[in-house]
Motif scaffolding. Structure first.
Motif, PDB file in Angstrom:
ATOM      1  N   ARG A  25       0.866  -1.186   0.000  1.00 20.44           N
ATOM      2  CA  ARG A  25       0.000   0.000   0.000  1.00 20.44           C
ATOM      3  C   ARG A  25       0.895   1.227   0.000  1.00 20.44           C
ATOM      4  O   ARG A  25       1.988   1.227   0.563  1.00 20.44           O
ATOM      5  CB  ARG A  25      -0.977  -0.010   1.171  1.00 20.44           C
ATOM      6  CG  ARG A  25      -0.333  -0.208   2.512  1.00 20.44           C
ATOM      7  CD  ARG A  25      -1.360  -0.478   3.581  1.00 20.44           C
ATOM      8  NE  ARG A  25      -0.681  -0.895   4.810  1.00 20.44           N
ATOM      9  CZ  ARG A  25      -1.291  -1.287   5.894  1.00 20.44           C
ATOM     10  NH1 ARG A  25      -2.602  -1.306   5.936  1.00 20.44           N
ATOM     11  NH2 ARG A  25      -0.615  -1.650   6.955  1.00 20.44           N
ATOM     12  N   GLN A  26       0.409   2.260  -0.667  1.00 19.98           N
ATOM     13  CA  GLN A  26       1.220   3.467  -0.806  1.00 19.98           C
ATOM     14  C   GLN A  26       0.343   4.700  -0.651  1.00 19.98           C
ATOM     15  O   GLN A  26      -0.715   4.812  -1.259  1.00 19.98           O
ATOM     16  CB  GLN A  26       1.892   3.493  -2.179  1.00 19.98           C
ATOM     17  CG  GLN A  26       2.751   4.710  -2.385  1.00 19.98           C
ATOM     18  CD  GLN A  26       3.577   4.602  -3.656  1.00 19.98           C
ATOM     19  OE1 GLN A  26       3.668   3.568  -4.280  1.00 19.98           O
ATOM     20  NE2 GLN A  26       4.200   5.699  -4.018  1.00 19.98           N
ATOM     21  N   ARG A  33      -3.264   4.053  -2.265  1.00 21.81           N
ATOM     22  CA  ARG A  33      -3.378   3.122  -3.377  1.00 21.81           C
ATOM     23  C   ARG A  33      -2.918   1.757  -2.868  1.00 21.81           C
ATOM     24  O   ARG A  33      -2.015   1.665  -2.038  1.00 21.81           O
ATOM     25  CB  ARG A  33      -2.506   3.552  -4.568  1.00 21.81           C
ATOM     26  CG  ARG A  33      -2.937   4.868  -5.181  1.00 21.81           C
ATOM     27  CD  ARG A  33      -4.286   4.690  -5.887  1.00 21.81           C
ATOM     28  NE  ARG A  33      -4.787   5.953  -6.405  1.00 21.81           N
ATOM     29  CZ  ARG A  33      -5.805   6.615  -5.884  1.00 21.81           C
ATOM     30  NH1 ARG A  33      -6.407   6.171  -4.817  1.00 21.81           N
ATOM     31  NH2 ARG A  33      -6.230   7.733  -6.416  1.00 21.81           N
ATOM     32  N   TYR A  34      -3.539   0.692  -3.407  1.00 20.53           N
ATOM     33  CA  TYR A  34      -3.275  -0.664  -2.933  1.00 20.53           C
ATOM     34  C   TYR A  34      -2.805  -1.538  -4.093  1.00 20.53           C
ATOM     35  O   TYR A  34      -3.507  -1.667  -5.092  1.00 20.53           O
ATOM     36  CB  TYR A  34      -4.551  -1.241  -2.303  1.00 20.53           C
ATOM     37  CG  TYR A  34      -5.072  -0.347  -1.192  1.00 20.53           C
ATOM     38  CD1 TYR A  34      -4.449  -0.332   0.046  1.00 20.53           C
ATOM     39  CD2 TYR A  34      -6.145   0.507  -1.408  1.00 20.53           C
ATOM     40  CE1 TYR A  34      -4.896   0.497   1.060  1.00 20.53           C
ATOM     41  CE2 TYR A  34      -6.596   1.352  -0.399  1.00 20.53           C
ATOM     42  CZ  TYR A  34      -5.961   1.339   0.829  1.00 20.53           C
ATOM     43  OH  TYR A  34      -6.394   2.171   1.825  1.00 20.53           O
ATOM     44  N   TRP A  35      -1.595  -2.119  -3.960  1.00 19.21           N
ATOM     45  CA  TRP A  35      -1.036  -3.010  -4.971  1.00 19.21           C
ATOM     46  C   TRP A  35      -1.665  -4.378  -4.716  1.00 19.21           C
ATOM     47  O   TRP A  35      -1.305  -5.084  -3.787  1.00 19.21           O
ATOM     48  CB  TRP A  35       0.475  -3.038  -4.857  1.00 19.21           C
ATOM     49  CG  TRP A  35       1.215  -3.801  -5.907  1.00 19.21           C
ATOM     50  CD1 TRP A  35       2.102  -4.813  -5.692  1.00 19.21           C
ATOM     51  CD2 TRP A  35       1.181  -3.611  -7.322  1.00 19.21           C
ATOM     52  NE1 TRP A  35       2.608  -5.250  -6.874  1.00 19.21           N
ATOM     53  CE2 TRP A  35       2.063  -4.529  -7.901  1.00 19.21           C
ATOM     54  CE3 TRP A  35       0.479  -2.739  -8.157  1.00 19.21           C
ATOM     55  CZ2 TRP A  35       2.265  -4.629  -9.270  1.00 19.21           C
ATOM     56  CZ3 TRP A  35       0.682  -2.833  -9.522  1.00 19.21           C
ATOM     57  CH2 TRP A  35       1.566  -3.755 -10.059  1.00 19.21           C
ATOM     58  N   ARG A  56      -1.966  -8.136 -11.343  1.00 15.25           N
ATOM     59  CA  ARG A  56      -1.681  -7.126 -10.307  1.00 15.25           C
ATOM     60  C   ARG A  56      -1.990  -5.737 -10.836  1.00 15.25           C
ATOM     61  O   ARG A  56      -1.663  -5.400 -11.967  1.00 15.25           O
ATOM     62  CB  ARG A  56      -0.225  -7.199  -9.852  1.00 15.25           C
ATOM     63  CG  ARG A  56       0.041  -8.451  -9.055  1.00 15.25           C
ATOM     64  CD  ARG A  56       1.354  -8.379  -8.347  1.00 15.25           C
ATOM     65  NE  ARG A  56       1.629  -9.651  -7.685  1.00 15.25           N
ATOM     66  CZ  ARG A  56       2.708  -9.886  -6.963  1.00 15.25           C
ATOM     67  NH1 ARG A  56       3.622  -8.934  -6.809  1.00 15.25           N
ATOM     68  NH2 ARG A  56       2.881 -11.049  -6.403  1.00 15.25           N
ATOM     69  N   TRP A  58      -2.805  -1.426  -9.240  1.00 17.71           N
ATOM     70  CA  TRP A  58      -2.978  -0.472  -8.151  1.00 17.71           C
ATOM     71  C   TRP A  58      -4.459  -0.096  -8.103  1.00 17.71           C
ATOM     72  O   TRP A  58      -5.035   0.322  -9.107  1.00 17.71           O
ATOM     73  CB  TRP A  58      -2.146   0.797  -8.375  1.00 17.71           C
ATOM     74  CG  TRP A  58      -0.696   0.617  -8.069  1.00 17.71           C
ATOM     75  CD1 TRP A  58       0.306   0.472  -8.969  1.00 17.71           C
ATOM     76  CD2 TRP A  58      -0.079   0.577  -6.781  1.00 17.71           C
ATOM     77  NE1 TRP A  58       1.507   0.338  -8.329  1.00 17.71           N
ATOM     78  CE2 TRP A  58       1.300   0.400  -6.977  1.00 17.71           C
ATOM     79  CE3 TRP A  58      -0.558   0.657  -5.475  1.00 17.71           C
ATOM     80  CZ2 TRP A  58       2.208   0.308  -5.925  1.00 17.71           C
ATOM     81  CZ3 TRP A  58       0.340   0.574  -4.429  1.00 17.71           C
ATOM     82  CH2 TRP A  58       1.706   0.404  -4.654  1.00 17.71           C
ATOM     83  N   SER A  60      -7.764   1.899  -5.881  1.00 22.90           N
ATOM     84  CA  SER A  60      -8.107   2.984  -4.953  1.00 22.90           C
ATOM     85  C   SER A  60      -8.895   2.423  -3.773  1.00 22.90           C
ATOM     86  O   SER A  60      -9.355   1.273  -3.816  1.00 22.90           O
ATOM     87  CB  SER A  60      -8.949   4.025  -5.690  1.00 22.90           C
ATOM     88  OG  SER A  60     -10.246   3.497  -5.932  1.00 22.90           O
TER      89      SER A  60
END
Length: 165
Positions: A25-26, A33-35, A56, A58, A60
């Protein structure tokens, strides 16, 4: 730390929900944002053999949701660096002191918002105020913070019994 990323609920473009895996997560300026890895079938060789795979992407916060009871403590998390607090900025003004016949006999450096400050179109920054304070006959106002701010830097002090400064 587990080798298997924790599960996460994913909303697909058509509104269906699927279970995915949260890899990272970033934090961004616009939010998190979540990978996320979503299981999918993929071709594994040139013969057309199909095997399990993972797509995979990213996502929201509107597209990926935590699963109740699942810990995300071990997920790689990249936060934005803390922003620096705004620095205080000082504005100053110079009051010309005259002898009553119009002759300038000195100056007083005021914080711009001081009630005795001659407010005008030209504000001085701290360096300009220090330059003004270095002139002969100049002093910093004691009614406002000008003396507290400028005198320790300039090395000049005016006795407290000065009638105006």
């Amino acid at each position: 730390m587990s080798d298997v990323p924790p599960p996460i609920r994913v909303v697909l473009p058509d509104g269906q929900e699927a279970m995915g895996r949260l890899h990272a997560r970033q934090q961004t300026a616009n939010g998190w944002r979540y990978w996320t890895g979503i299981p999918a079938w993929q071709n594994v060789d040139e013969d057309g053999t199909v095997g399990p795979g993972e797509y995979r992407v990213w996502l929201s916060p509107e597209q990926a949701f935590p699963v109740d009871g699942v810990s995300y403590d071990d997920v790689v998390t990249r936060r934005l660096p803390p922003s620096e607090p705004p620095r205080a900025t000082w504005a100053f003004a110079v009051q010309r002191v005259t002898n009553g016949r119009g002759r300038v006999t000195g100056t007083i450096v005021h914080e711009y918002e001081c009630e005795d400050s001659p407010r005008g179109p030209s504000e001085l920054d701290a360096m300009q105020a220090l330059d003004a304070l270095a002139q002969p006959g100049a002093r910093a106002c004691k009614k406002c913070d000008a003396a507290k701010v400028l005198e320790p830097v300039s090395g000049r002090t005016v006795p407290d019994d000065d009638e105006h400064a």
